[in-house]
Design an enzyme around this catalytic site. Structure first.
Site, PDB file in Angstrom:
ATOM      1  N   GLN A   1      41.299  36.478  45.449  1.00 45.59           N
ATOM      2  CA  GLN A   1      42.126  36.189  43.863  1.00 45.59           C
ATOM      3  C   GLN A   1      42.750  35.269  43.031  1.00 45.59           C
ATOM      4  O   GLN A   1      42.264  34.153  43.168  1.00 45.59           O
ATOM      5  CB  GLN A   1      43.244  36.916  44.458  1.00 45.59           C
ATOM      6  CG  GLN A   1      43.586  37.501  45.495  1.00 45.59           C
ATOM      7  CD  GLN A   1      44.818  37.856  46.024  1.00 45.59           C
ATOM      8  OE1 GLN A   1      45.547  38.125  47.071  1.00 45.59           O
ATOM      9  NE2 GLN A   1      46.204  37.715  45.354  1.00 45.59           N
ATOM     10  N   HIS A   2      42.667  35.762  41.483  1.00 42.12           N
ATOM     11  CA  HIS A   2      43.305  34.673  41.295  1.00 42.12           C
ATOM     12  C   HIS A   2      42.023  33.397  39.945  1.00 42.12           C
ATOM     13  O   HIS A   2      42.897  33.554  39.146  1.00 42.12           O
ATOM     14  CB  HIS A   2      44.044  33.276  41.335  1.00 42.12           C
ATOM     15  CG  HIS A   2      44.807  33.519  43.026  1.00 42.12           C
ATOM     16  ND1 HIS A   2      46.266  34.217  42.690  1.00 42.12           N
ATOM     17  CD2 HIS A   2      45.172  33.457  44.383  1.00 42.12           C
ATOM     18  CE1 HIS A   2      46.830  34.570  43.452  1.00 42.12           C
ATOM     19  NE2 HIS A   2      46.469  33.719  44.625  1.00 42.12           N
TER      20      HIS A   2
ATOM     21  N   ASP B   1      40.812  40.505  47.201  1.00 44.88           N
ATOM     22  CA  ASP B   1      40.849  40.688  48.571  1.00 44.88           C
ATOM     23  C   ASP B   1      41.757  40.984  49.532  1.00 44.88           C
ATOM     24  O   ASP B   1      41.137  41.335  50.736  1.00 44.88           O
ATOM     25  CB  ASP B   1      39.791  39.734  48.635  1.00 44.88           C
ATOM     26  CG  ASP B   1      40.152  37.993  48.384  1.00 44.88           C
ATOM     27  OD1 ASP B   1      39.913  36.933  49.235  1.00 44.88           O
ATOM     28  OD2 ASP B   1      41.802  38.275  48.181  1.00 44.88           O
TER      29      ASP B   1
HETATM   30  O1  LIG Z   1      44.855  32.953  47.411  1.00 42.19           O
HETATM   31  C1  LIG Z   1      44.468  33.442  47.519  1.00 42.19           C
HETATM   32  C2  LIG Z   1      45.421  34.522  47.612  1.00 42.19           C
HETATM   33  O2  LIG Z   1      46.044  34.328  46.829  1.00 42.19           O
HETATM   34  C3  LIG Z   1      43.431  33.828  48.457  1.00 42.19           C
HETATM   35  O3  LIG Z   1      43.419  34.549  49.614  1.00 42.19           O
HETATM   36  C4  LIG Z   1      41.530  34.094  47.456  1.00 42.19           C
HETATM   37  O4  LIG Z   1      42.026  35.204  47.472  1.00 42.19           O
HETATM   38  C5  LIG Z   1      40.673  33.475  48.226  1.00 42.19           C
HETATM   39  O5  LIG Z   1      40.960  34.568  49.406  1.00 42.19           O
HETATM   40  P1  LIG Z   1      39.291  34.001  50.691  1.00 42.19           P
HETATM   41  O6  LIG Z   1      37.805  33.379  50.355  1.00 42.19           O
HETATM   42  O7  LIG Z   1      39.836  32.954  51.710  1.00 42.19           O
HETATM   43  O8  LIG Z   1      38.954  35.647  51.500  1.00 42.19           O
END
Ligand SMILES: O=C(CO)[C@@H](O)[C@H](O)COP(=O)(O)O
Ligand SMILES: Nc1ncnc2c1ncn2[C@@H]1O[C@H](COP(=O)(O)OP(=O)(O)O)[C@@H](O)[C@H]1O
Length: 460
Positions: free
Chosen positions: A69-70, A221
């Site tokens: 995300q983000h 994700d």
């Molecule tokens: O920033 C967040 C949720 O707000 C994280 O969950 C990212 O989405 C990265 O996820 P992973 O790489 O750890 O699965």
């Protein structure tokens, strides 16, 4: 057998699964590593996708993308990436986050506007940093996408210039409650408007690949993982990947002005209150490296120590920390003595410290009214025997481990099957899970809380 594909383009790697569209049975899978950085050229995500999916996509009728995300992916007028994407775990925009919270009128104003209080992870803070720190590059930006949006667009071309409600809810300029962008907030952050992708509905087809497979909307994700697990009310996920996340599906939006619980949307039209820590699986790999042992040996060491690690407590803020919002914090090992200074106690303290942050995350969800009847443990570090022994002792709820699978990619594939078949709800894909037991150790949580609360001034 109709085949569908799902992609997980997350922080450390890209995973691809190909599944039976009716049952979700995984028939093919691949993966490719990413570079270890808090910013990334999206071309590397595409290269990793091509490597991970090589030879897997023949006969696939639909594909969906789950992405970290983000991430801030800015494009110029020609659709070229203007600078490497700043990722969710990049903390340089922490001062920008604090500025924006004040400028909009405080945390409550943000929660009312978009359901979350932005911290450095949020795209909107990265846009503010970009505009102020790199004005000449920022002047070239004409559009901003998220990682999963950009990959979906690469797969499907202009018609696939879309996002979804779930991932959009992590930008800081989209309201899960209203389903609309807050372009005024984007303009407040960046100084002018930017083109944003269309928000596609949960089961829509947004395009077609060059080989004729339909493309679903994709999502973030964590939203994809919820879809892959077929999450039901009362189930809460603890995901131990690069990030540590705790989340559950809700029919109502959360509104946490403390900022601990982000009011995200899920990938089915509902809500996904979520707490995220910056430090999860890599706490274990870092301490394993420090001890010069493998992850399996770290497990054995941790399991050979008693709960509480004989008074050794690790506050694992090794990359700063997001929840609590301490972007400049460093890790802290407390309670060290000549007697407890052993590899086994350090290994145990690493596992208990990492899971201590996620236990706090579960408490934050409970405080927002999220029932935690069962915890589902997923992510790379869920494979750790020590994590499986300690989690039930700290989480205060029954813990189950779903059969090992890439649930983000599986959720993206389930979304693809939904887009392929249509219907009001995604296809029913069974998920088996095994409950793990562990005797509650409240003293371990109490010791973690003492160090966490006692060191606040030291950690800023
Ligand atoms: O920033 C967040 C949720 O707000 C994280 O969950 C990212 O989405 C990265 O996820 P992973 O790489 O750890 O699965
Ligand atoms: N058996 C294990 N014990 C502890 N950590 C593990 C184990 N297997 C994998 N990991 C860790 O899981 C992480 C990868 O998990 P994953 O969920 O794929 O991350 P992401 O989705 O953030 O890229 C890596 O940091 C890796 O070291």
């Amino acid at each position: 057998m109709a085949l569908v594909a799902g992609v997980d383009s997350s922080t450390q790697s890209t995973k691809v699964v190909v599944c039976d569209a009716d049952t979700g049975m995984v028939v093919r899978e691949g993966r490719a590593a990413h570079l270890d950085s808090t910013e990334a050229d999206p071309a590397l995500w595409w290269a990793a996708f091509e490597e991970a999916s090589a030879g897997l996509l023949d006969g696939v009728g639909a594909i969906g993308v789950g992405g970290q995300q983000h991430g801030m992916v800015c494009l110029d007028a020609a659709g070229e990436v203007v600078r490497p994407a700043l990722l969710w775990n990049d903390t340089r925009s922490a001062p920008a986050a604090a500025e924006l919270v004040t400028e909009l009128g405080g945390p409550r104003a943000w929660v009312e506007a978009v359901g979350s209080v932005p911290v450095a992870s949020f795209t909107v803070t990265k846009l503010r940093w970009f505009a102020r720190a790199e004005p000449e590059l920022a002047a070239r930006a004409e559009a901003v996408l998220l990682p999963h949006d950009w990959l979906t667009w690469r797969l499907g071309g202009r018609s696939a210039y879309t996002t979804d409600r779930g991932d959009a809810s992590g930008t800081g300029y989209f309201s899960a409650a209203t389903g609309s962008y807050r372009t005024d907030i984007l303009k407040l952050a960046f100084g002018r408007d930017l083109e944003l992708p269309r928000v596609a509905s949960p089961s829509s087809v947004v395009g077609e690949t060059s080989s004729g497979a339909v493309i679903s909307a994709g999502t973030g994700d964590n939203m994809a993982a919820a879809l892959g697990l077929g999450l039901r009310p009362g189930d809460v996920v603890v995901s131990l990947g690069t990030s540590g996340t705790a989340f559950g599906v809700s029919e109502v939006a959360s509104a946490d002005a403390s900022g601990a619980v982000a009011g995200f949307a899920d990938a089915t039209g509902r809500h996904l209150p979520l707490v995220c820590t910056l430090n999860a699986a890599r706490v274990l790999s870092t301490v394993a490296g420090l001890l010069g042992v493998s992850l399996a040996e770290l497990d054995s060491l941790a399991l050979s120590a008693a709960p509480g690690a004989d008074g050794l407590t690790l506050l694992p803020y090794l990359d700063g920390e997001r929840t609590p919002n301490l972007p400049d914090a460093r890790g802290l090992l407390a309670g060290l003595t000549r007697a407890n200074a052993t590899p086994a106690n350090l290994a145990r303290a690493a596992v208990e410290g990492m899971l201590g942050g996620l236990a706090d995350a579960l408490d934050a969800l409970t405080a927002q009214g999220m029932p935690v009847n069962r915890v589902l443990l997923i992510g790379g570090a869920a494979a750790s025997e020590a994590v499986r022994a300690v989690a039930p002792a700290l989480f205060g709820a029954p813990v189950s481990v779903p059969d090992p699978a890439e649930y983000v990619a599986l959720g993206a594939a389930r979304q693809a099957a939904w887009a392929l078949r249509g219907g009001a709800e995604p296809p029913e894909w069974p998920v088996a899970a095994v409950e793990i037991a562990g005797e509650s150790t409240p003293s371990v949580r109490a010791a973690y809380a003492r160090v966490r609360d006692g060191a606040q001034d030291l950690l800023r």
